[in-house]
Design an enzyme around this catalytic site. Structure first.
Site, PDB file in Angstrom:
ATOM      1  N   ASP A   1       0.815  -1.217   0.000  1.00  0.00           N
ATOM      2  CA  ASP A   1       0.000   0.000   0.000  1.00  0.00           C
ATOM      3  C   ASP A   1       0.847   1.265   0.000  1.00  0.00           C
ATOM      4  O   ASP A   1       2.060   1.222   0.186  1.00  0.00           O
ATOM      5  CB  ASP A   1      -0.977   0.000   1.198  1.00  0.00           C
ATOM      6  CG  ASP A   1      -0.346  -0.570   2.470  1.00  0.00           C
ATOM      7  OD1 ASP A   1       0.890  -0.517   2.588  1.00  0.00           O
ATOM      8  OD2 ASP A   1      -1.096  -1.068   3.324  1.00  0.00           O
TER       9      ASP A   1
ATOM     10  N   GLU B   1      -9.719  -2.213   4.991  1.00  0.00           N
ATOM     11  CA  GLU B   1     -10.373  -1.983   6.277  1.00  0.00           C
ATOM     12  C   GLU B   1     -11.578  -2.921   6.419  1.00  0.00           C
ATOM     13  O   GLU B   1     -12.019  -3.535   5.439  1.00  0.00           O
ATOM     14  CB  GLU B   1     -10.840  -0.522   6.348  1.00  0.00           C
ATOM     15  CG  GLU B   1      -9.711   0.508   6.241  1.00  0.00           C
ATOM     16  CD  GLU B   1      -8.919   0.698   7.534  1.00  0.00           C
ATOM     17  OE1 GLU B   1      -8.902  -0.212   8.387  1.00  0.00           O
ATOM     18  OE2 GLU B   1      -8.314   1.767   7.685  1.00  0.00           O
TER      19      GLU B   1
ATOM     20  N   ASN C   1      -7.936  -3.032  14.106  1.00  0.00           N
ATOM     21  CA  ASN C   1      -9.303  -3.377  13.679  1.00  0.00           C
ATOM     22  C   ASN C   1      -9.322  -4.578  12.734  1.00  0.00           C
ATOM     23  O   ASN C   1     -10.346  -4.869  12.122  1.00  0.00           O
ATOM     24  CB  ASN C   1      -9.975  -2.168  13.004  1.00  0.00           C
ATOM     25  CG  ASN C   1      -9.240  -1.730  11.738  1.00  0.00           C
ATOM     26  OD1 ASN C   1      -8.259  -2.343  11.324  1.00  0.00           O
ATOM     27  ND2 ASN C   1      -9.726  -0.673  11.108  1.00  0.00           N
TER      28      ASN C   1
END
Ligand code: F6R
Length: 246
Positions: free
Chosen positions: A67, A143, A136
């Site tokens: 990324d 995500e 998370n």
């Protein structure tokens, strides 16, 4: 997905580095897909040492990064281009022609994502993917909610991810968007190593390993992968077996 638990961060990092080095020694033209962040720093340190000692060469390997922030020039101090140069690519015998990091400053980010995905495909696909994990459960910048069939694309970072990463940026504000390799591309890697350290990852690790495979917990996707291994220190493993995975 299996888990290997090590007494501390250094032991976990050394084992991960040795696994990568072994793979590259067996097949010098391996294609690697790599993370940034705090977690892999120990692994990179050891790989650099092994390379300097002549125990492994990366001269024929191909490197992709997972990324990059959208809107950052490659020389921005918080860019993943700079991180990788400082901690790994600039310290080993890698061939610059075979190092790929998404261009966060591309004028046409969508085209950049397509180009990047095509480059991975042209390289023959990923042999070894190394991942960190977000608190998370994110992997790369996929995500919670990221579709398992997603490819390299522009994503919006969650507020929690931006907060965790804010310290790297002036005025404590991380970019809102990033380019990330997608879930399907990660899943197609022939082997996956996910590294986690620290108690702040314990909940995500437990959910990924012991919870349901669900797009709401991206790392759980590895539960379906035939060759995925979690490299954990004892702190990151401290939530296992407690029924917190839910
Ligand atoms: C970074 C990346 C992220 C990180 C994750 C954990 O390239 O893909 O998924 O791996 O946010 O970051 P650290 O290791 O800093 O806790």
């Amino acid at each position: 997905m299996r888990a290997r638990i090590f007494p501390d961060y250094e032991a976990m990092s050394a084992a991960a580095a040795d696994a990568v080095a072994r793979r590259v020694s067996e097949d010098p033209s391996s294609v690697l897909l790599l993370p940034t962040g705090t977690t892999p720093l120990g692994m990179y340190r050891r790989l650099v040492d092994l390379c300097r000692l002549g125990d492994v060469s990366f001269a024929e390997a191909t490197f992709f990064n997972l990324d990059e922030y959208l809107g950052l020039l490659p020389d921005h101090p918080a860019s993943y281009h700079v991180y990788m140069k400082e901690h790994f690519y600039g310290l080993i015998d890698a061939d610059p022609a075979r190092i790929f990091v998404p261009d966060g400053a591309a004028l046409d980010p969508e085209a950049e994502c397509e180009r990047y995905e095509a480059a991975i495909k042209e390289s023959g696909g990923v042999d070894v993917c190394v991942l960190g994990i977000g608190r998370n459960g994110h992997i790369g910048f996929n995500e919670p909610g990221a579709p398992f069939d997603s490819r390299t694309r522009v994503v919006t970072l969650s507020e929690s991810t931006r907060l965790v990463n804010a310290a790297d940026f002036e005025a404590n504000r991380a970019p809102e968007r990033a380019i990330t390799v997608g879930m399907a591309t990660i899943a197609e890697s022939r082997e996956v190593l996910l590294l986690a350290s620290d108690t702040n990852k314990a909940k995500a690790v437990a959910a990924a390993l012991e919870g349901e495979v669900s797009e709401s917990m991206p790392a759980s996707m590895l539960g379906h992968h035939p060759r995925a291994t979690l490299f954990l220190d004892e702190d990151a493993a401290s939530g296992l077996g407690q029924g917190v995975a839910g």
